[in-house]
Scaffold this motif. Structure first.
Motif, PDB file in Angstrom:
ATOM      1  N   GLY A  93     -11.832   0.943  -4.861  1.00 15.48           N
ATOM      2  CA  GLY A  93     -10.611   0.364  -5.395  1.00 15.48           C
ATOM      3  C   GLY A  93     -10.914  -0.391  -6.664  1.00 15.48           C
ATOM      4  N   MET A 126       0.215   2.153  -7.464  1.00 14.17           N
ATOM      5  CA  MET A 126      -1.001   1.667  -6.825  1.00 14.17           C
ATOM      6  C   MET A 126      -0.648   0.962  -5.512  1.00 14.17           C
ATOM      7  SD  MET A 126      -2.914   0.256 -10.240  1.00 14.17           S
ATOM      8  CE  MET A 126      -4.596   0.401  -9.693  1.00 14.17           C
ATOM      9  N   ILE A 127      -1.591   0.910  -4.603  1.00 10.69           N
ATOM     10  CA  ILE A 127      -1.446   0.163  -3.358  1.00 10.69           C
ATOM     11  C   ILE A 127      -2.014  -1.217  -3.631  1.00 10.69           C
ATOM     12  CG2 ILE A 127      -2.055   0.065  -0.915  1.00 10.69           C
ATOM     13  CD1 ILE A 127      -2.561   3.182  -1.200  1.00 10.69           C
ATOM     14  N   ALA A 128      -1.127  -2.160  -3.936  1.00 11.93           N
ATOM     15  CA  ALA A 128      -1.550  -3.450  -4.453  1.00 11.93           C
ATOM     16  C   ALA A 128      -1.488  -4.551  -3.400  1.00 11.93           C
ATOM     17  CB  ALA A 128      -0.678  -3.833  -5.648  1.00 11.93           C
ATOM     18  N   LYS A 129      -2.491  -5.404  -3.464  1.00  5.94           N
ATOM     19  CA  LYS A 129      -2.554  -6.596  -2.616  1.00  5.94           C
ATOM     20  C   LYS A 129      -2.783  -7.790  -3.537  1.00  5.94           C
ATOM     21  CE  LYS A 129      -4.802  -3.912   1.031  1.00  5.94           C
ATOM     22  NZ  LYS A 129      -4.489  -2.613   0.521  1.00  5.94           N
ATOM     23  N   TRP A 183      -6.752  -4.639  -5.722  1.00  8.40           N
ATOM     24  CA  TRP A 183      -6.777  -6.044  -5.332  1.00  8.40           C
ATOM     25  C   TRP A 183      -6.431  -6.833  -6.590  1.00  8.40           C
ATOM     26  CZ3 TRP A 183     -10.975  -2.886  -3.676  1.00  8.40           C
ATOM     27  CH2 TRP A 183     -10.964  -2.594  -2.304  1.00  8.40           C
ATOM     28  N   GLU A 236      -2.205   6.536  -9.280  1.00  6.24           N
ATOM     29  CA  GLU A 236      -1.353   6.739  -8.100  1.00  6.24           C
ATOM     30  C   GLU A 236      -2.188   6.693  -6.821  1.00  6.24           C
ATOM     31  OE1 GLU A 236       2.224   7.442  -6.128  1.00  6.24           O
ATOM     32  OE2 GLU A 236       2.066   7.462  -8.312  1.00  6.24           O
ATOM     33  N   GLY A 237      -1.812   5.811  -5.892  1.00  6.61           N
ATOM     34  CA  GLY A 237      -2.478   5.705  -4.602  1.00  6.61           C
ATOM     35  C   GLY A 237      -3.782   4.928  -4.593  1.00  6.61           C
ATOM     36  N   GLU A 286       1.952  -1.995  -8.547  1.00  7.38           N
ATOM     37  CA  GLU A 286       2.844  -1.212  -7.672  1.00  7.38           C
ATOM     38  C   GLU A 286       3.782  -0.327  -8.485  1.00  7.38           C
ATOM     39  OE1 GLU A 286       4.656  -4.221  -5.229  1.00  7.38           O
ATOM     40  OE2 GLU A 286       3.012  -4.129  -3.755  1.00  7.38           O
ATOM     41  N   THR A 331      -6.218   1.807  -4.438  1.00  7.31           N
ATOM     42  CA  THR A 331      -6.173   0.444  -3.902  1.00  7.31           C
ATOM     43  C   THR A 331      -6.461  -0.530  -5.031  1.00  7.31           C
ATOM     44  OG1 THR A 331      -6.885   1.151  -1.714  1.00  7.31           O
ATOM     45  CG2 THR A 331      -7.236  -1.173  -2.277  1.00  7.31           C
TER      46      THR A 331
END
Length: 184
Positions: free
Chosen positions: A59, A98-101, A83, A78-79, A94, A81
């Protein structure tokens, strides 16, 4: 009540154009839709010509929305991870799929969040040429393999003639968002 645009201070914004425009809109919505705003960026974000292969990483660690935008322009995100240091960076990530945290804070909190996630591989920190903290060093200190890659420059532009005139001709509010911006 009198309008700030007619009788109050001018808001002088020196952030890069996209961030300054967003902040001006937020201020107008919260304070006065007629607020006088002068946007005079003192830095320009200039992407570097780099090739990134994100499949080599578990990621990415993102510390600014500029990093997100430049990364998304350089490669398919796209897709992936992501942080992110804070909510705004996560929101922009996002928007690119992206898969955002969000760590909701600082580089230290971001390093702690990534450490707790225990990624199964190296983490890429795409960044500007100038940074305020050492995320990769913090991650290494927690036993996480991390690599930094400079993907953009923050080129100084100095104050424009309009900004100088604004400073000399009345009451001005000049918010500063980073130590470097303050120096410039």
């Amino acid at each position: 009540m009198q309008s700030l645009a007619q009788h109050g201070p001018t808001l002088l914004l020196t952030r890069p154009q996209a961030q300054a425009t967003r902040f001006a809109d937020q201020c107008r919505a919260a304070i006065d839709e007629n607020l006088c705003v002068v946007i005079a960026p003192t830095m320009e974000i200039k992407p570097r010509d780099v090739v990134l292969k994100l499949s080599n990483f578990a990621g990415v660690a993102l510390t600014s929305e500029n990093g997100v935008r430049v990364l998304a322009a350089l490669t398919d995100v796209e897709g992936v991870t992501a942080w992110c240091v804070g909510d705004r960076t996560a929101s922009v990530a996002e928007s690119f799929g992206m898969i955002a945290k969000s760590a909701k804070g600082s580089v230290i909190e971001l390093a702690e969040m990534i450490t707790k996630a225990a990624p199964k591989g190296a983490v890429l920190h795409p960044q500007g040429a100038r940074t305020a903290g050492d995320l990769v060093g913090a991650l290494h200190g927690h036993g996480i393999t991390a690599v930094s890659q400079v993907i953009y420059d923050q080129t100084e532009q100095g104050l424009s003639d309009t900004a100088w005139a604004t400073l000399q001709n009345g009451s001005v509010i000049l918010p500063l968002f980073s130590p470097r911006s303050a120096r410039i």
